[in-house]
Design a protein around this motif. Structure first.
Motif, PDB file in Angstrom:
ATOM      1  N   SER A  67       0.871  -1.176   0.000  1.00 24.55           N
ATOM      2  CA  SER A  67       0.000   0.000   0.000  1.00 24.55           C
ATOM      3  C   SER A  67       0.904   1.221   0.000  1.00 24.55           C
ATOM      4  CB  SER A  67      -0.923  -0.002   1.221  1.00 24.55           C
ATOM      5  OG  SER A  67      -1.786   1.107   1.187  1.00 24.55           O
ATOM      6  N   SER A  68       1.010   1.851  -1.134  1.00 20.27           N
ATOM      7  CA  SER A  68       1.973   2.948  -1.297  1.00 20.27           C
ATOM      8  C   SER A  68       1.383   4.275  -0.825  1.00 20.27           C
ATOM      9  CB  SER A  68       2.395   3.066  -2.760  1.00 20.27           C
ATOM     10  OG  SER A  68       1.259   3.304  -3.582  1.00 20.27           O
ATOM     11  N   ALA A  69       2.272   5.144  -0.359  1.00 24.02           N
ATOM     12  CA  ALA A  69       1.913   6.515   0.028  1.00 24.02           C
ATOM     13  C   ALA A  69       2.853   7.453  -0.713  1.00 24.02           C
ATOM     14  CB  ALA A  69       2.014   6.700   1.534  1.00 24.02           C
ATOM     15  N   LYS A  70       2.440   7.861  -1.893  1.00 29.72           N
ATOM     16  CA  LYS A  70       3.312   8.643  -2.775  1.00 29.72           C
ATOM     17  C   LYS A  70       2.935  10.114  -2.850  1.00 29.72           C
ATOM     18  CE  LYS A  70       4.150   4.641  -5.776  1.00 29.72           C
ATOM     19  NZ  LYS A  70       4.087   4.130  -7.159  1.00 29.72           N
ATOM     20  N   LYS A  71       1.777  10.493  -2.337  1.00 30.57           N
ATOM     21  CA  LYS A  71       1.346  11.879  -2.468  1.00 30.57           C
ATOM     22  C   LYS A  71       0.465  12.249  -1.287  1.00 30.57           C
ATOM     23  CE  LYS A  71      -2.491  10.426  -5.430  1.00 30.57           C
ATOM     24  NZ  LYS A  71      -3.119  10.560  -6.772  1.00 30.57           N
ATOM     25  N   LYS A  72       0.397  13.533  -1.013  1.00 28.08           N
ATOM     26  CA  LYS A  72      -0.432  14.059   0.067  1.00 28.08           C
ATOM     27  C   LYS A  72      -1.842  14.294  -0.448  1.00 28.08           C
ATOM     28  CE  LYS A  72      -0.727  17.879   3.372  1.00 28.08           C
ATOM     29  NZ  LYS A  72      -0.083  19.140   3.827  1.00 28.08           N
ATOM     30  N   ARG A  73      -2.808  13.901   0.352  1.00 30.38           N
ATOM     31  CA  ARG A  73      -4.199  14.109  -0.052  1.00 30.38           C
ATOM     32  C   ARG A  73      -4.564  15.579   0.069  1.00 30.38           C
ATOM     33  NH1 ARG A  73      -9.270  14.186   2.386  1.00 30.38           N
ATOM     34  NH2 ARG A  73      -8.328  13.834   4.438  1.00 30.38           N
ATOM     35  N   GLY A  76     -10.283  18.407   0.912  1.00 36.62           N
ATOM     36  CA  GLY A  76     -11.543  18.261   0.212  1.00 36.62           C
ATOM     37  C   GLY A  76     -11.572  17.137  -0.796  1.00 36.62           C
ATOM     38  N   ASP A  77     -10.407  16.556  -1.082  1.00 36.14           N
ATOM     39  CA  ASP A  77     -10.352  15.463  -2.052  1.00 36.14           C
ATOM     40  C   ASP A  77     -10.691  14.155  -1.333  1.00 36.14           C
ATOM     41  OD1 ASP A  77      -9.947  13.785  -4.128  1.00 36.14           O
ATOM     42  OD2 ASP A  77      -7.814  14.235  -4.409  1.00 36.14           O
ATOM     43  N   LYS A  78     -11.663  13.437  -1.846  1.00 34.96           N
ATOM     44  CA  LYS A  78     -12.086  12.189  -1.220  1.00 34.96           C
ATOM     45  C   LYS A  78     -11.320  10.978  -1.743  1.00 34.96           C
ATOM     46  CE  LYS A  78     -16.770  13.690  -0.013  1.00 34.96           C
ATOM     47  NZ  LYS A  78     -16.490  13.631   1.438  1.00 34.96           N
ATOM     48  N   SER A  79     -10.442  11.191  -2.705  1.00 30.90           N
ATOM     49  CA  SER A  79      -9.652  10.074  -3.227  1.00 30.90           C
ATOM     50  C   SER A  79      -8.502   9.757  -2.271  1.00 30.90           C
ATOM     51  CB  SER A  79      -9.093  10.424  -4.617  1.00 30.90           C
ATOM     52  OG  SER A  79      -8.241   9.393  -5.075  1.00 30.90           O
ATOM     53  N   LEU A  80      -8.390   8.493  -1.889  1.00 33.14           N
ATOM     54  CA  LEU A  80      -7.343   8.067  -0.957  1.00 33.14           C
ATOM     55  C   LEU A  80      -6.240   7.272  -1.643  1.00 33.14           C
ATOM     56  CD1 LEU A  80      -9.626   6.868   1.989  1.00 33.14           C
ATOM     57  CD2 LEU A  80      -8.523   9.091   1.704  1.00 33.14           C
ATOM     58  N   HIS A  81      -6.285   7.168  -2.957  1.00 36.07           N
ATOM     59  CA  HIS A  81      -5.329   6.344  -3.686  1.00 36.07           C
ATOM     60  C   HIS A  81      -3.910   6.884  -3.532  1.00 36.07           C
ATOM     61  CE1 HIS A  81      -3.810   3.566  -6.623  1.00 36.07           C
ATOM     62  NE2 HIS A  81      -3.414   4.544  -7.429  1.00 36.07           N
ATOM     63  N   GLN A  82      -3.000   6.042  -3.062  1.00 31.23           N
ATOM     64  CA  GLN A  82      -1.573   6.349  -2.907  1.00 31.23           C
ATOM     65  C   GLN A  82      -1.332   7.530  -1.966  1.00 31.23           C
ATOM     66  OE1 GLN A  82       0.130   6.766  -6.845  1.00 31.23           O
ATOM     67  NE2 GLN A  82       0.249   4.541  -7.113  1.00 31.23           N
ATOM     68  N   THR A  83      -2.165   7.705  -0.965  1.00 27.76           N
ATOM     69  CA  THR A  83      -1.990   8.748   0.042  1.00 27.76           C
ATOM     70  C   THR A  83      -1.723   8.090   1.397  1.00 27.76           C
ATOM     71  OG1 THR A  83      -4.340   8.850   0.640  1.00 27.76           O
ATOM     72  CG2 THR A  83      -3.585  10.235  -1.205  1.00 27.76           C
ATOM     73  N   PRO A  84      -1.102   8.813   2.347  1.00 30.18           N
ATOM     74  CA  PRO A  84      -0.931   8.254   3.700  1.00 30.18           C
ATOM     75  C   PRO A  84      -2.251   7.859   4.345  1.00 30.18           C
ATOM     76  CG  PRO A  84       0.464  10.187   3.402  1.00 30.18           C
ATOM     77  CD  PRO A  84      -0.423  10.111   2.197  1.00 30.18           C
ATOM     78  N   ASP A  85      -3.325   8.616   4.093  1.00 31.92           N
ATOM     79  CA  ASP A  85      -4.639   8.273   4.635  1.00 31.92           C
ATOM     80  C   ASP A  85      -5.099   6.910   4.102  1.00 31.92           C
ATOM     81  OD1 ASP A  85      -5.728  11.239   5.685  1.00 31.92           O
ATOM     82  OD2 ASP A  85      -4.370  11.299   3.985  1.00 31.92           O
ATOM     83  N   GLY A  86      -4.879   6.701   2.806  1.00 34.38           N
ATOM     84  CA  GLY A  86      -5.276   5.430   2.220  1.00 34.38           C
ATOM     85  C   GLY A  86      -4.442   4.266   2.727  1.00 34.38           C
ATOM     86  N   LEU A  89      -5.692   3.346   6.110  1.00 33.21           N
ATOM     87  CA  LEU A  89      -6.962   2.640   5.984  1.00 33.21           C
ATOM     88  C   LEU A  89      -6.737   1.185   5.584  1.00 33.21           C
ATOM     89  CD1 LEU A  89     -10.025   2.673   6.031  1.00 33.21           C
ATOM     90  CD2 LEU A  89      -9.997   3.539   3.682  1.00 33.21           C
ATOM     91  N   ASP A  90      -5.766   0.928   4.717  1.00 35.77           N
ATOM     92  CA  ASP A  90      -5.455  -0.450   4.336  1.00 35.77           C
ATOM     93  C   ASP A  90      -4.944  -1.245   5.530  1.00 35.77           C
ATOM     94  OD1 ASP A  90      -6.221  -0.111   1.716  1.00 35.77           O
ATOM     95  OD2 ASP A  90      -4.208   0.371   1.000  1.00 35.77           O
ATOM     96  N   ILE A  91      -4.106  -0.615   6.369  1.00 33.06           N
ATOM     97  CA  ILE A  91      -3.606  -1.291   7.568  1.00 33.06           C
ATOM     98  C   ILE A  91      -4.756  -1.652   8.499  1.00 33.06           C
ATOM     99  CG2 ILE A  91      -2.218  -0.965   9.654  1.00 33.06           C
ATOM    100  CD1 ILE A  91      -0.302   0.722   8.023  1.00 33.06           C
ATOM    101  N   LEU A  92      -5.691  -0.737   8.686  1.00 32.17           N
ATOM    102  CA  LEU A  92      -6.813  -0.985   9.582  1.00 32.17           C
ATOM    103  C   LEU A  92      -7.746  -2.058   9.014  1.00 32.17           C
ATOM    104  CD1 LEU A  92      -7.667   2.655  10.739  1.00 32.17           C
ATOM    105  CD2 LEU A  92      -6.113   0.993  11.763  1.00 32.17           C
ATOM    106  N   GLY A 119     -13.175   9.647   9.879  1.00 35.98           N
ATOM    107  CA  GLY A 119     -11.922   9.155  10.431  1.00 35.98           C
ATOM    108  C   GLY A 119     -12.000   7.678  10.762  1.00 35.98           C
ATOM    109  N   PRO A 120     -10.904   7.097  11.230  1.00 35.20           N
ATOM    110  CA  PRO A 120     -10.883   5.653  11.501  1.00 35.20           C
ATOM    111  C   PRO A 120     -11.709   5.299  12.727  1.00 35.20           C
ATOM    112  CG  PRO A 120      -8.835   6.673  12.221  1.00 35.20           C
ATOM    113  CD  PRO A 120      -9.602   7.734  11.498  1.00 35.20           C
ATOM    114  N   PRO A 121     -12.394   4.148  12.720  1.00 34.60           N
ATOM    115  CA  PRO A 121     -13.183   3.738  13.886  1.00 34.60           C
ATOM    116  C   PRO A 121     -12.323   3.189  15.012  1.00 34.60           C
ATOM    117  CG  PRO A 121     -13.324   2.082  12.172  1.00 34.60           C
ATOM    118  CD  PRO A 121     -12.538   3.232  11.593  1.00 34.60           C
ATOM    119  N   PHE A 122     -11.090   2.816  14.711  1.00 33.53           N
ATOM    120  CA  PHE A 122     -10.166   2.306  15.719  1.00 33.53           C
ATOM    121  C   PHE A 122      -8.752   2.435  15.172  1.00 33.53           C
ATOM    122  CE2 PHE A 122     -11.808  -1.307  13.257  1.00 33.53           C
ATOM    123  CZ  PHE A 122     -10.640  -1.741  12.654  1.00 33.53           C
TER     124      PHE A 122
END
Length: 228
Positions: A67-73, A76-86, A89-92, A119-122
């Motif tokens: 699960s790569s994190a190549k760019k900052k979200r 207002g952008d709801k896309s999580l692809h290749q972001t730290p947020d995404g 979320l994959d880890i959770l 945000g994350p539930p846990f």
């Protein structure tokens, strides 16, 4: 690890001018495997070549492998692809898939568009040494529950969870996760796996505090595990 310098990197100098140079990023696992599989033949092969190729296939969901994190979200952008947020979320989601099969009750993780707003539930972070195979990790967890907004961090390899109810924050740490460090005759530090490593057993335990990840007060219940 290898350094990938294929993509350009844009920066602004002290005069406000934009420049583009070849930048680099560290890559491991998938890229290394792909770069080291190289088969050469004297002529073109059409049929029956499969058994002669150095093929590596992973039969798994992509988020369980990488699960790569190549760019900052952007705001207002709801896309999580290749972001730290995404990536988080994959880890959770991986943690949910892992522990829910151990008869542990967990809050459901909503869709991406809902996750951005709520945000994350846990928060669950498990040390890879617990397995690393999920079949091994599942042997160390069974029963209990993790409430919404709770946090669980396990930084030990020898661990037992039986019917634990978590409502708050539980952090388990040890200095020797996989073993103890010893100095050899050459003065090098060598890790001796399994020797004097931290161990923790939780059975029929109820943890309740104000250490929720969304709480106004952060009072984390920490357990320092000493080598046995």
């Amino acid at each position: 690890m290898v350094i990938n310098t294929k993509k350009p990197t844009v920066y602004v100098d002290q005069f406000g001018l934009r420049h583009s140079v070849s930048g680099g990023r560290l890559e491991c696992t998938m890229q290394n495997i792909a770069d080291n599989f190289s088969n050469k033949f004297s002529s073109r092969c059409l049929n029956g070549v499969e058994d002669k190729l150095d093929t590596f296939i992973v039969y798994n969901e992509r988020r369980r492998v990488t699960s790569s994190a190549k760019k900052k979200r952007r705001h207002g952008d709801k896309s999580l692809h290749q972001t730290p947020d995404g990536s988080l979320l994959d880890i959770l989601r991986n943690a949910h898939d892992l522990l829910s099969q151990c008869n542990i009750r967990l809050p459901e993780i909503k869709a991406n568009e809902n996750y951005v707003d709520s945000g994350p539930p846990f928060l669950i972070l498990l040390h890879p040494a617990l397995g690393p195979l999920w079949e091994v990790t599942r042997q160390k967890f069974y029963g209990g529950s993790i409430s919404e907004g709770s946090e669980l961090q396990v930084e030990v390899s020898e661990f037992l969870w039986r019917n634990v109810q978590l409502n708050g924050s539980l952090i388990i740490k040890t200095e020797n996760v996989m073993g103890s460090m010893k100095i050899n005759e050459s003065g090098e530090s060598i890790l001796h796996y399994g020797q004097r490593c931290g161990r923790c057993r939780l059975q029929n335990v109820k943890v309740q505090n104000k250490g929720e990840i969304f709480g106004s007060e952060l009072t984390t219940f920490a357990c320092d595990v000493l080598p046995s």
